[in-house]
Design a protein around this motif. Sequence first.
Motif, PDB file in Angstrom:
ATOM      1  N   UNK A  72       0.821  -1.211   0.000  1.00 60.88           N
ATOM      2  CA  UNK A  72       0.000   0.000   0.000  1.00 60.88           C
ATOM      3  C   UNK A  72       0.856   1.263   0.000  1.00 60.88           C
ATOM      4  N   UNK A  73       2.195   1.117  -0.040  1.00 63.47           N
ATOM      5  CA  UNK A  73       3.108   2.262  -0.146  1.00 63.47           C
ATOM      6  C   UNK A  73       4.364   1.795  -0.886  1.00 63.47           C
ATOM      7  N   UNK A  74       4.343   1.943  -2.212  1.00 63.04           N
ATOM      8  CA  UNK A  74       5.432   1.426  -3.049  1.00 63.04           C
ATOM      9  C   UNK A  74       6.770   2.032  -2.659  1.00 63.04           C
ATOM     10  N   UNK A  75       6.832   3.333  -2.481  1.00 65.10           N
ATOM     11  CA  UNK A  75       8.105   3.981  -2.146  1.00 65.10           C
ATOM     12  C   UNK A  75       8.669   3.448  -0.831  1.00 65.10           C
ATOM     13  N   UNK A  76       7.821   3.287   0.168  1.00 65.41           N
ATOM     14  CA  UNK A  76       8.281   2.787   1.466  1.00 65.41           C
ATOM     15  C   UNK A  76       8.757   1.340   1.364  1.00 65.41           C
ATOM     16  N   UNK A  77       8.065   0.528   0.589  1.00 65.39           N
ATOM     17  CA  UNK A  77       8.465  -0.873   0.447  1.00 65.39           C
ATOM     18  C   UNK A  77       9.769  -0.990  -0.333  1.00 65.39           C
ATOM     19  N   UNK A  78       9.921  -0.204  -1.390  1.00 60.44           N
ATOM     20  CA  UNK A  78      11.191  -0.212  -2.131  1.00 60.44           C
ATOM     21  C   UNK A  78      12.322   0.199  -1.198  1.00 60.44           C
ATOM     22  N   UNK A  79      12.109   1.237  -0.433  1.00 58.07           N
ATOM     23  CA  UNK A  79      13.128   1.711   0.505  1.00 58.07           C
ATOM     24  C   UNK A  79      13.467   0.620   1.531  1.00 58.07           C
ATOM     25  N   UNK A  80      12.465  -0.046   2.061  1.00 56.28           N
ATOM     26  CA  UNK A  80      12.691  -1.117   3.043  1.00 56.28           C
ATOM     27  C   UNK A  80      13.539  -2.232   2.445  1.00 56.28           C
ATOM     28  N   UNK A  81      13.216  -2.645   1.225  1.00 57.20           N
ATOM     29  CA  UNK A  81      13.942  -3.736   0.583  1.00 57.20           C
ATOM     30  C   UNK A  81      15.363  -3.329   0.206  1.00 57.20           C
ATOM     31  N   UNK A  82      15.533  -2.078  -0.230  1.00 55.54           N
ATOM     32  CA  UNK A  82      16.886  -1.581  -0.537  1.00 55.54           C
ATOM     33  C   UNK A  82      17.733  -1.593   0.735  1.00 55.54           C
ATOM     34  N   UNK A  83      17.150  -1.186   1.844  1.00 60.47           N
ATOM     35  CA  UNK A  83      17.889  -1.215   3.113  1.00 60.47           C
ATOM     36  C   UNK A  83      18.230  -2.643   3.548  1.00 60.47           C
TER      37      UNK A  83
END
Length: 126
Positions: A72-83
């Motif tokens: 439900x928040x693409x930017x936050x999920x991408x950021x989480x996975x990158x981290x």
Amino acid sequence: MHRSRLYALILDAPRDAAAPAVEFWSAALGAPTRTDPAEPQFTGLVEVVPGLVTAVQSVDDAPRHHLDIETDDVAAEVDRLVHLGATPVSRWLDCHVLRAPGGHLLCVIPVASDPELFAATATVWD
């Protein structure tokens, strides 16, 4: 705070091998197939695993598999996975393609499943 869940297992097959791949996986898994005219590159293998989309995708690349994670928040999920160690690869429409440690591809997409299924099965992240 956002939520995400595993949405799909995609079996990528080169264009000239996609039809035989669909026939094989349909027979191997005992699954009927379904194609959405809006996304003809995907052929769904219906209800292989309830709640998980399983499909063959025709691609201009080598055979492989990848996972789709809906959120439900693409930017936050991408950021989480990158981290966590994923590397951004590309973007196609609302789909963000990442490479996980180990080399596997994954896509992060907006919620595509039934909203009730998503609400009941998604993990909440801080």
